[in-house]
Scaffold this active site. Structure first.
Site: not given
Ligand code: XIL
Length: 352
Positions: A157, A262
């Site tokens: 990101e 994701e």
């Molecule tokens: C999220 C997790 O799922 C949560 O448990 C945590 O509180 C915050 O992070 N993009 C990403 C992930 O790259 O690492 C994130 O994961 C969700 C969005």
């Protein structure tokens, strides 16, 4: 014996169905695993508490997935809590379980603007000492998991939706070229591990998508190592299919590996507390999952790194705490870790 019972059951069902002229929806025992009908790896992000404490979750982990990402346990805040201390325990629970199952392990994530430990926020030093500290983080983690972790999200990101570089501690302390530095350090630590740039929103933010494509061109020109692009794919039932196709196809045109890293399909994007997960929402969600999988299947096979869902069931979806609602059902498995009808629909659709 077991098989003949299933056949008998189906036979009885089909007789009854023929009587009434209805369509038979076969019970889920009759289909195998989604992973068995895909030509790429199907994965999930997991957490060690559920892995060790919930049998239904563990069964899905063991049987449904060929690729595993730690949801949080390899992030800097968890794995590197103090300047001179790394904490591998929770990440190792995931790694050990995945190794036992011979699942691929995808590392997430070395550098992210979020989840930065306090010691790093408070760290004082010139650019050189910042470089040493970040390089040490990257190389210690990559070396520790050498031979176990197959691939890393090196930076997560880094871009804003408008394509500019996001302000972050890393940009501020290492300079605008920090991504190239991080990828180079990761490669030095393990010449065989695959290196990914990971981000969200490429499907709705064309300027961000373009910035990532430009990054790849720039890296190639300067011989900075990069092997793949991760598209998080946190989408919802209204996400534009043209946008999804463009993000996947253009990422593939770089020639790099593509990871839908994701995936989840939110059904209640406007967070309506009176939301009902009805047949119409399920149908839209099903169509979106099928669209994503089928679009991914069209990119060259050699570039199909895999599709990973973020979490496993509706109970453990990150979207519930993130959006502060229980009225979200974005996964392929329900609150009891049972396959939903959309799983079965997907299973059938990806074989056509
Ligand atoms: C999220 C997790 O799922 C949560 O448990 C945590 O509180 C915050 O992070 N993009 C990403 C992930 O790259 O690492 C994130 O994961 C969700 C969005």
């Amino acid at each position: 014996m077991k098989h003949s019972l299933v056949f008998l059951f189906l036979f009885v069902c089909s007789c009854k169905a023929q009587d009434k002229g209805t369509i038979i929806v076969p019970p889920s025992q009759t289909i195998s695993y989604l992973k068995d009908v895909l030509k790429f790896k199907f994965g999930a992000s997991v957490n060690p508490t559920l892995l060790t404490g919930n049998i239904a979750y563990r069964n899905l982990f063991d049987n449904e997935f060929q690729s595993v990402t730690a949801e949080n346990m390899m992030k800097m805040g968890q794995i590197h809590p103090e300047k001179d201390r790394f904490d591998w325990i929770k990440a190792d629970i995931i790694v050990d379980a995945a190794q036992k199952n011979k699942q691929r392990i995808h590392g997430h994530t070395l550098i992210w603007h979020s989840n930065i430990p306090t010691w790093l926020v408070n760290f004082q030093g010139d650019q050189k000492s910042w470089e040493t500290v970040i390089k040490t983080h990257i190389q210690t983690v990559v070396q520790y998991y050498k031979g176990k972790v197959d691939s890393w999200d090196v930076v997560n990101e880094a871009f804003n939706d408008n394509g500019t570089l996001r302000s972050s501690l890393f940009k501020e302390k290492l300079g605008d070229d920090y991504l190239a530095k991080c990828f180079t350090w990761a490669r030095e630590a393990d010449p065989n591990v695959l290196l990914f740039y990971n981000d969200y929103g490429q499907e709705y933010a064309p300027a961000k998508l373009q910035a990532i494509l430009n990054l790849v061109v720039d890296f190639k020109k300067r011989n900075i190592p990069i092997d793949g692009i991760g598209l998080q794919m946190h989408i919802n039932i209204n996400s534009s299919e043209t946008g999804i196709a463009s993000a996947i196809q253009k990422s593939a045109e770089t020639g790099l590996l593509v990871h839908l890293s994701e995936l989840d399909v939110a059904v209640n994007p406007s967070v309506n507390e009176n939301f009902v997960y009805d047949d119409q929402a399920k149908l839209k969600q099903s169509n979106k999952f099928i669209y994503v999988f089928n679009t991914f299947r069209k990119i060259p096979t050699g570039q199909q790194f895999g599709i990973t869902t973020w979490n496993i069931g509706d109970t453990d979806t990150w979207l519930r705490p993130f959006k502060k609602t229980q009225k979200e059902f974005p996964m392929l498995f329900d609150e009891n870790y049972k396959r939903k009808a959309i799983y079965e629909g997907l299973y059938k659709a990806v074989q056509l």
